[in-house]
Design a protein around this motif. Structure first.
Motif, PDB file in Angstrom:
ATOM      1  N   GLY A 140       0.811  -1.219   0.000  1.00 19.19           N
ATOM      2  CA  GLY A 140       0.000   0.000   0.000  1.00 19.19           C
ATOM      3  C   GLY A 140       0.838   1.260   0.000  1.00 19.19           C
ATOM      4  O   GLY A 140       0.532   2.228  -0.713  1.00 19.19           O
ATOM      5  N   MET A 141       1.910   1.280   0.794  1.00 19.81           N
ATOM      6  CA  MET A 141       2.783   2.460   0.842  1.00 19.81           C
ATOM      7  C   MET A 141       3.493   2.670  -0.498  1.00 19.81           C
ATOM      8  O   MET A 141       3.694   3.813  -0.913  1.00 19.81           O
ATOM      9  CB  MET A 141       3.818   2.313   1.960  1.00 19.81           C
ATOM     10  N   TRP A 189       0.909   4.152  -2.830  1.00 19.57           N
ATOM     11  CA  TRP A 189       0.635   5.529  -2.391  1.00 19.57           C
ATOM     12  C   TRP A 189       1.776   6.461  -2.782  1.00 19.57           C
ATOM     13  O   TRP A 189       1.565   7.587  -3.224  1.00 19.57           O
ATOM     14  CB  TRP A 189       0.427   5.530  -0.885  1.00 19.57           C
ATOM     15  N   GLU A 190       3.017   5.998  -2.637  1.00 18.77           N
ATOM     16  CA  GLU A 190       4.181   6.823  -2.986  1.00 18.77           C
ATOM     17  C   GLU A 190       4.232   7.085  -4.492  1.00 18.77           C
ATOM     18  O   GLU A 190       4.594   8.172  -4.927  1.00 18.77           O
ATOM     19  CB  GLU A 190       5.464   6.136  -2.519  1.00 18.77           C
ATOM     20  N   LYS A 234       1.612   7.186  -6.527  1.00 18.23           N
ATOM     21  CA  LYS A 234       0.490   8.078  -6.858  1.00 18.23           C
ATOM     22  C   LYS A 234       0.695   9.490  -6.324  1.00 18.23           C
ATOM     23  O   LYS A 234       0.327  10.463  -6.977  1.00 18.23           O
ATOM     24  CB  LYS A 234      -0.818   7.523  -6.283  1.00 18.23           C
ATOM     25  N   SER A 235       1.249   9.603  -5.118  1.00 21.96           N
ATOM     26  CA  SER A 235       1.403  10.907  -4.470  1.00 21.96           C
ATOM     27  C   SER A 235       2.724  10.933  -3.703  1.00 21.96           C
ATOM     28  O   SER A 235       2.790  10.470  -2.567  1.00 21.96           O
ATOM     29  CB  SER A 235       0.232  11.126  -3.499  1.00 21.96           C
ATOM     30  N   THR A 271       5.746  11.763  -1.339  1.00 27.73           N
ATOM     31  CA  THR A 271       5.697  12.267   0.027  1.00 27.73           C
ATOM     32  C   THR A 271       6.511  13.545   0.200  1.00 27.73           C
ATOM     33  O   THR A 271       7.401  13.851  -0.592  1.00 27.73           O
ATOM     34  CB  THR A 271       6.195  11.187   1.003  1.00 27.73           C
ATOM     35  N   ARG A 327       6.321   9.713   5.042  1.00 31.88           N
ATOM     36  CA  ARG A 327       5.444   8.571   5.336  1.00 31.88           C
ATOM     37  C   ARG A 327       6.247   7.306   5.602  1.00 31.88           C
ATOM     38  O   ARG A 327       5.938   6.532   6.507  1.00 31.88           O
ATOM     39  CB  ARG A 327       4.495   8.322   4.159  1.00 31.88           C
TER      40      ARG A 327
END
Length: 102
Positions: A24-25, A28-29, A31-32, A34, A47
């Motif tokens: 998941g991280m 997420w990284e 897509k967006s 940190t 994050r």
């Protein structure tokens, strides 16, 4: 291959959660990306930093719980050691707190 470790349900759930968090991280990284931010931890973190610190804290909570299991039986006159599910829930709560506010 995995005979050296006792693979109980709580252990399997704990490691499965870690793998899912890492996946998941990563998504997420991608897509967006940190940015550094300052929460209540004494350093500016990303994050990934907060995840690492949270996983360490979760591991310590679980190790302390297992270590105190015998003492808790003595202190509170329990029939058996308390379930490790309590430490699992507590450690995941601590991890969520560090990820959100840290």
């Amino acid at each position: 291959m995995f005979d050296w470790m006792v693979w109980t349900l709580p252990v399997a759930v704990f490691f499965t959660c870690i793998v899912l968090m890492l996946i998941g991280m990563t998504v997420w990284e991608i897509k967006s990306p940190t940015v550094l931010r300052k929460g209540w931890l004494p350093i500016a973190t990303t994050r990934g930093d907060r995840l690492f610190i949270g996983l360490l804290a979760a591991a310590y909570v679980n190790v302390i719980w297992v270590g105190l299991g015998g003492k808790l039986v003595e202190w509170f006159s329990l029939e058996a050691e308390p379930s490790v599910w309590f430490s699992f829930v507590g450690s995941m709560g601590l991890l969520a707190l560090i990820m959100r506010k840290g």
